[in-house]
Structure formats: C-alpha cells, structure tokens
Scaffold this motif. Structure first.
Motif, PDB file in Angstrom:
ATOM      1  N   VAL A  24      34.160   4.991  42.641  1.00  0.00           N
ATOM      2  CA  VAL A  24      32.699   5.049  42.623  1.00  0.00           C
ATOM      3  C   VAL A  24      32.197   5.444  41.242  1.00  0.00           C
ATOM      4  CG1 VAL A  24      30.704   6.250  43.602  1.00  0.00           C
ATOM      5  CG2 VAL A  24      32.585   5.562  45.073  1.00  0.00           C
ATOM      6  N   SER A  25      32.826   6.438  40.635  1.00  0.00           N
ATOM      7  CA  SER A  25      32.388   6.907  39.324  1.00  0.00           C
ATOM      8  C   SER A  25      32.522   5.814  38.273  1.00  0.00           C
ATOM      9  CB  SER A  25      33.211   8.123  38.883  1.00  0.00           C
ATOM     10  OG  SER A  25      33.040   9.181  39.778  1.00  0.00           O
ATOM     11  N   GLU A  26      33.651   5.138  38.275  1.00  0.00           N
ATOM     12  CA  GLU A  26      33.881   4.090  37.282  1.00  0.00           C
ATOM     13  C   GLU A  26      32.950   2.908  37.514  1.00  0.00           C
ATOM     14  OE1 GLU A  26      37.627   1.751  35.209  1.00  0.00           O
ATOM     15  OE2 GLU A  26      37.968   3.097  36.892  1.00  0.00           O
ATOM     16  N   THR A  27      32.706   2.572  38.754  1.00  0.00           N
ATOM     17  CA  THR A  27      31.779   1.482  39.069  1.00  0.00           C
ATOM     18  C   THR A  27      30.380   1.811  38.561  1.00  0.00           C
ATOM     19  OG1 THR A  27      33.036   0.907  41.045  1.00  0.00           O
ATOM     20  CG2 THR A  27      30.775   0.124  40.944  1.00  0.00           C
ATOM     21  N   PHE A  28      29.935   3.040  38.825  1.00  0.00           N
ATOM     22  CA  PHE A  28      28.595   3.428  38.395  1.00  0.00           C
ATOM     23  C   PHE A  28      28.508   3.512  36.872  1.00  0.00           C
ATOM     24  CE2 PHE A  28      25.057   6.558  38.004  1.00  0.00           C
ATOM     25  CZ  PHE A  28      24.067   5.705  38.464  1.00  0.00           C
ATOM     26  N   PHE A  29      29.557   3.996  36.215  1.00  0.00           N
ATOM     27  CA  PHE A  29      29.556   4.027  34.751  1.00  0.00           C
ATOM     28  C   PHE A  29      29.439   2.614  34.187  1.00  0.00           C
ATOM     29  CE2 PHE A  29      31.638   3.713  30.655  1.00  0.00           C
ATOM     30  CZ  PHE A  29      30.976   4.685  29.941  1.00  0.00           C
ATOM     31  N   ASN A  30      30.165   1.675  34.768  1.00  0.00           N
ATOM     32  CA  ASN A  30      30.107   0.292  34.294  1.00  0.00           C
ATOM     33  C   ASN A  30      28.702  -0.295  34.465  1.00  0.00           C
ATOM     34  OD1 ASN A  30      32.784   0.441  33.583  1.00  0.00           O
ATOM     35  ND2 ASN A  30      33.518  -0.575  35.424  1.00  0.00           N
ATOM     36  N   ILE A  31      28.014   0.084  35.525  1.00  0.00           N
ATOM     37  CA  ILE A  31      26.646  -0.386  35.733  1.00  0.00           C
ATOM     38  C   ILE A  31      25.741   0.152  34.625  1.00  0.00           C
ATOM     39  CG2 ILE A  31      24.628  -0.154  37.254  1.00  0.00           C
ATOM     40  CD1 ILE A  31      26.629  -0.270  39.611  1.00  0.00           C
ATOM     41  N   ILE A  32      25.907   1.414  34.283  1.00  0.00           N
ATOM     42  CA  ILE A  32      25.096   2.006  33.209  1.00  0.00           C
ATOM     43  C   ILE A  32      25.441   1.350  31.871  1.00  0.00           C
ATOM     44  CG2 ILE A  32      24.573   4.136  31.956  1.00  0.00           C
ATOM     45  CD1 ILE A  32      25.278   5.646  34.551  1.00  0.00           C
ATOM     46  N   ARG A  33      26.729   1.134  31.627  1.00  0.00           N
ATOM     47  CA  ARG A  33      27.175   0.512  30.379  1.00  0.00           C
ATOM     48  C   ARG A  33      26.633  -0.910  30.236  1.00  0.00           C
ATOM     49  NH1 ARG A  33      33.024  -0.937  30.707  1.00  0.00           N
ATOM     50  NH2 ARG A  33      32.024  -2.619  31.845  1.00  0.00           N
ATOM     51  N   ASP A  34      26.641  -1.663  31.330  1.00  0.00           N
ATOM     52  CA  ASP A  34      26.214  -3.055  31.283  1.00  0.00           C
ATOM     53  C   ASP A  34      24.697  -3.210  31.291  1.00  0.00           C
ATOM     54  OD1 ASP A  34      28.902  -3.655  31.298  1.00  0.00           O
ATOM     55  OD2 ASP A  34      28.968  -4.094  33.446  1.00  0.00           O
ATOM     56  N   LEU A  52      18.734   2.129  37.972  1.00  0.00           N
ATOM     57  CA  LEU A  52      20.190   2.255  38.022  1.00  0.00           C
ATOM     58  C   LEU A  52      20.677   2.521  39.444  1.00  0.00           C
ATOM     59  CD1 LEU A  52      20.813   4.316  34.775  1.00  0.00           C
ATOM     60  CD2 LEU A  52      21.475   1.951  35.191  1.00  0.00           C
ATOM     61  N   ILE A  53      19.933   3.348  40.172  1.00  0.00           N
ATOM     62  CA  ILE A  53      20.323   3.667  41.547  1.00  0.00           C
ATOM     63  C   ILE A  53      20.226   2.420  42.422  1.00  0.00           C
ATOM     64  CG2 ILE A  53      19.631   4.995  43.592  1.00  0.00           C
ATOM     65  CD1 ILE A  53      19.000   7.319  41.678  1.00  0.00           C
ATOM     66  N   ASP A  54      19.201   1.602  42.198  1.00  0.00           N
ATOM     67  CA  ASP A  54      19.071   0.356  42.967  1.00  0.00           C
ATOM     68  C   ASP A  54      20.231  -0.600  42.670  1.00  0.00           C
ATOM     69  OD1 ASP A  54      16.764   1.217  44.192  1.00  0.00           O
ATOM     70  OD2 ASP A  54      15.419   0.184  42.790  1.00  0.00           O
ATOM     71  N   LEU A  55      20.591  -0.742  41.388  1.00  0.00           N
ATOM     72  CA  LEU A  55      21.719  -1.611  41.030  1.00  0.00           C
ATOM     73  C   LEU A  55      23.018  -1.112  41.654  1.00  0.00           C
ATOM     74  CD1 LEU A  55      21.057  -2.408  37.261  1.00  0.00           C
ATOM     75  CD2 LEU A  55      20.997  -4.010  39.175  1.00  0.00           C
ATOM     76  N   ALA A  56      23.212   0.201  41.621  1.00  0.00           N
ATOM     77  CA  ALA A  56      24.433   0.778  42.189  1.00  0.00           C
ATOM     78  C   ALA A  56      24.458   0.596  43.700  1.00  0.00           C
ATOM     79  CB  ALA A  56      24.526   2.258  41.827  1.00  0.00           C
ATOM     80  N   HIS A  57      23.311   0.704  44.337  1.00  0.00           N
ATOM     81  CA  HIS A  57      23.252   0.523  45.787  1.00  0.00           C
ATOM     82  C   HIS A  57      23.652  -0.905  46.158  1.00  0.00           C
ATOM     83  CE1 HIS A  57      22.105   1.424  49.859  1.00  0.00           C
ATOM     84  NE2 HIS A  57      21.319   0.345  49.884  1.00  0.00           N
ATOM     85  N   LYS A  58      23.226  -1.863  45.359  1.00  0.00           N
ATOM     86  CA  LYS A  58      23.608  -3.259  45.600  1.00  0.00           C
ATOM     87  C   LYS A  58      25.112  -3.458  45.390  1.00  0.00           C
ATOM     88  CE  LYS A  58      19.118  -5.078  44.305  1.00  0.00           C
ATOM     89  NZ  LYS A  58      18.337  -5.747  43.259  1.00  0.00           N
ATOM     90  N   ALA A  59      25.715  -2.612  44.524  1.00  0.00           N
ATOM     91  CA  ALA A  59      27.152  -2.716  44.263  1.00  0.00           C
ATOM     92  C   ALA A  59      27.971  -1.908  45.263  1.00  0.00           C
ATOM     93  CB  ALA A  59      27.459  -2.253  42.846  1.00  0.00           C
TER      94      ALA A  59
END
Length: 169
Positions: A41-51, A60-67
C-alpha cells in the motif's frame, strides 16, 4: 481397509478440468484488471504521488482510492511520508500540494540532514550591583500605637527617658 496403491489409482482417474473447456491458460498482464498488485500500500501510494506531482490531498486520495488504497490509509500515509522526508508539502495559497522527492519508495525513515546549530560561547552574566540595605530601614510611622509596636524594649526606654527630660515629670 483399502491399501495406498488402490487409493492412488482412484486419484489418477480424476479430472479437475471442466468438460468441454480447452486446456489453455489465460495470460494475465499487468494491464489486466485481475492482475494481482504485488506492491504494498505504501509503495503504491508513493508511486501515485511520484507520477502526479503538484496535486492536492483530496486529489491524491481519490487517485489512490481508484487504485485500491483506502481513503484513511492514504490520508495517514501523506502525513507519514511528509515526516519521513519522502515527499514535500508546499502551500500555494489554495492548499498544500505534494511532490515526491525520490524516484522510488524507500522503506523506513529517510534521514533529512539537519542544520547544525552554531555553538554559542557562554558568557558570564553580569549581576547588577546589589544595593546594600541599611541595618535599620526607615519606616514611616503615623500613629502612636504603631510607634510603640515598632520599638524594641531598649528603644522604648530611651524614648521614655528623652520625653521625660523634655516635658519633665
């Protein structure tokens, strides 16, 4: 009681495939929706922030929720990543925007170099000159009872003798 050899023979005749279905395995690619996410989960969320640099918290929370990352985890991770130094949070007037610092997620704490405080030489404090108090501070006495209460026995006797000389008795 049946022996092991006869039981194994029964198992060799079993078929686990559905009848009529060809023996082909479907290939699941990373783009496929059923592809298992091997990242945490942490790495996935970091990648969302990075991208997606420069997005606000809610975006960011909405994008992570979709992921597949829960909203509460995303919100918590934003604070943790900021404290750990993995991302920066900058206020642009419309709220905080987040940007990843590195290219890859790093487990554990990233130690940010702290500015060393300049050493201060200690200087002895100057003590103000103490004013010496007289042994008998001057007190203003307005009434006779106050005067009598303020005098010691010796002083009261001296006052009596002085007044006797002035007024005679």
């Amino acid at each position: 009681m049946p022996d092991l050899k006869s039981e194994l023979m029964k198992l060799s005749n079993l078929s686990f495939d559905d009848p009529g279905e060809p023996d082909m395995q479907t290939n699941i690619t990373p783009d496929h929706p059923d592809y298992p996410n091997t990242l945490g989960v942490s790495e996935t969320f970091f990648n969302i922030i990075r991208d997606n640099p420069g997005l606000h918290r809610s975006q960011l929370i909405d994008l992570a929720h979709k992921a597949g990352v829960t909203r509460s985890s995303s919100s918590s991770l934003l604070g943790q990543f900021t404290k750990r130094g993995l991302i920066t949070a900058v206020d642009h007037g419309t709220g905080l925007v987040f940007t990843a610092i590195g290219l890859a997620y790093t487990k554990g704490y990233v130690h940010k170099p702290k500015a060393k405080a300049a050493k201060v030489k200690r200087v002895a404090k100057e003590t103000p000159a103490t004013q010496s108090m007289p042994d008998n501070p001057i007190r203003i006495i307005e009434t006779v009872p106050e005067l009598l209460n303020a005098l010691s026995i010796v002083q009261a006797r001296e006052l009596y003798d002085a007044l006797k000389k002035i007024f005679g008795a």
